[in-house]
Scaffold this active site. Structure first.
Site, short mmCIF file in Angstrom:
data_model
loop_
_atom_site.label_atom_id
_atom_site.label_comp_id
_atom_site.label_asym_id
_atom_site.label_seq_id
_atom_site.Cartn_x
_atom_site.Cartn_y
_atom_site.Cartn_z
N CYS A 41 0.87 -1.33 -0.14
CA CYS A 41 -0.08 -0.01 -0.02
C CYS A 41 0.73 1.06 -0.02
O CYS A 41 0.23 2.43 -0.34
CB CYS A 41 -0.86 -0.01 1.05
N ALA A 42 2.18 1.31 0.58
CA ALA A 42 3.14 2.31 0.60
C ALA A 42 3.60 2.79 -1.06
O ALA A 42 4.04 3.52 -1.26
CB ALA A 42 4.31 2.17 1.13
#
Length: 364
Positions: free
Chosen positions: A138-139
């Site tokens: 998700c980063a």
């Protein structure tokens, strides 16, 4: 300084609601010893709707990793081009103007990366550089923005296309019965997004500084176990509390730029869950409305992994109230535990155009 232009975002047509998710959890896991806890956790996500690439009855079946990955590739090739074309139009550039393509995805695997297919089929130059990002989860959206900023800093005339393609539903594992896995079944959704970072010109967020922060010894808090049946998502119960550790890193980056968090005008952050946003309000001493775009993404789309920051940013564009010179922050959070953060100022007249979030993407 590089400018992050208006994103294009699209979601599949199949929708699953919170009510359907809870009903499926009750039916499928009727004998689970922690079913009550799982149902409460899913309800507390605040996710009302999610979009998935297959009907729910197909999503719940597992035909094997090979077939799932074939579906990932087919869906990516069908859906990504339309989003890319709209992102290029938003930035007022052509495929031949792009010098680097950053492709972000943690929900399927291709080698060569989809970047090679895009170059061969959409008119990008053969000299276009490629940068696939997968293992930041998700980063990855924040990391893509930061690497684009770095590239445009090194090559000030360059333009970078970022593409995020996340089909989280293709990672559903019916045999994973841990509380973290069952929670993720009610949290993640599918989406495709794209945005251009222009080295010169453009309307949007002009990035002035970026940074990364890793919380030591948290590698096993968010991870994939790669098994015969594909990617198995592992989520530690300590993850919701990570903002206590990451908020100081956000403050530090802002202070290095001689800014103060309280004086900033907009925040676009990865909404992994509602507590992430609640804790950011607490630890950064900010009112909830500062995270309204990220919360809207979570409510309407669920956690769409690396696409969250682009969906939330598209909502900022659509609202049309940000003023020239306004200071803002973009942050993606993911495995590591990692934060990828950028800060900058708004430049150019705010466009008030058609709804970019609901991009119409031809399939087929």
């Amino acid at each position: 300084m590089a400018t992050l232009c208006r994103p294009s975002v699209a979601v599949p047509d199949h929708v699953i609601t919170m009510e359907q998710t809870l009903a499926l959890a009750r039916e499928t896991h009727a004998d689970h010893p922690q079913r009550g806890l799982v149902l409460r956790l899913i309800e507390n996500t605040g996710v009302r709707t999610r979009h998935i690439v297959q009907p729910i009855e197909d999503t719940l079946r597992h035909p094997g990793f090979e077939i799932r990955n074939q579906l990932y590739e087919a869906e990516a090739k069908a859906r990504v081009p339309g989003v890319v074309r709209e992102a290029l139009a938003h930035a007022e550039v052509e495929p031949g103007d792009i010098d680097l393509i950053v492709y972000v995805s943690c929900t399927g695997f291709m080698m060569p990366s989809l970047t090679a297919w895009l170059i061969n089929t959409m008119g990008f130059r053969s000299e276009t550089r490629q940068l696939p990002i997968a293992q930041l989860g998700c980063a990855g959206g924040g990391a893509a923005i930061n690497r684009a900023h770095d590239f445009c800093t090194a090559y000030p005339q360059a333009n970078v296309l970022i593409v995020s393609c996340e089909f989280c539903s293709l990672c559903y594992q019916p045999t994973d019965l841990g509380v973290g896995s069952l929670l993720s079944n009610g949290l993640f959704g599918d989406a495709i997004s794209a945005a251009v970072v222009r080295g010169q010109g453009g309307v949007g967020m002009r990035i002035e500084r970026n940074g990364s922060h890793l919380v030591p010894h948290t590698e096993d808090w968010i991870s994939y176990a790669v098994r015969d049946t594909g990617f198995h998502f592992l989520l530690d119960k300590r993850v919701p509390g990570t903002m206590e550790m990451l908020a100081p890193a956000l403050k530090s980056l802002v202070s290095q730029h001689s800014w103060e968090v309280a004086q900033m005008d907009f925040f676009i952050v990865h909404a992994g869950g509602p507590r992430i946003l609640d804790d950011l309000c607490h630890y950064l001493d900010l009112p909830p409305e500062m995270f309204r775009f990220s919360r809207a993404t979570l409510t309407e789309r669920g956690n769409i992994a690396s696409s969250v920051v682009f969906d939330a940013l598209a909502r900022l564009f659509e609202e049309g109230t940000v003023e020239n010179g306004a200071g803002g922050l973009i942050a993606g959070f993911g495995p590591g535990i990692t934060a990828e953060t950028a800060i900058g100022r708004w430049v150019g007249a705010t466009p008030v155009a058609a709804h970019a979030v609901e991009a119409a993407v031809p399939v087929g």
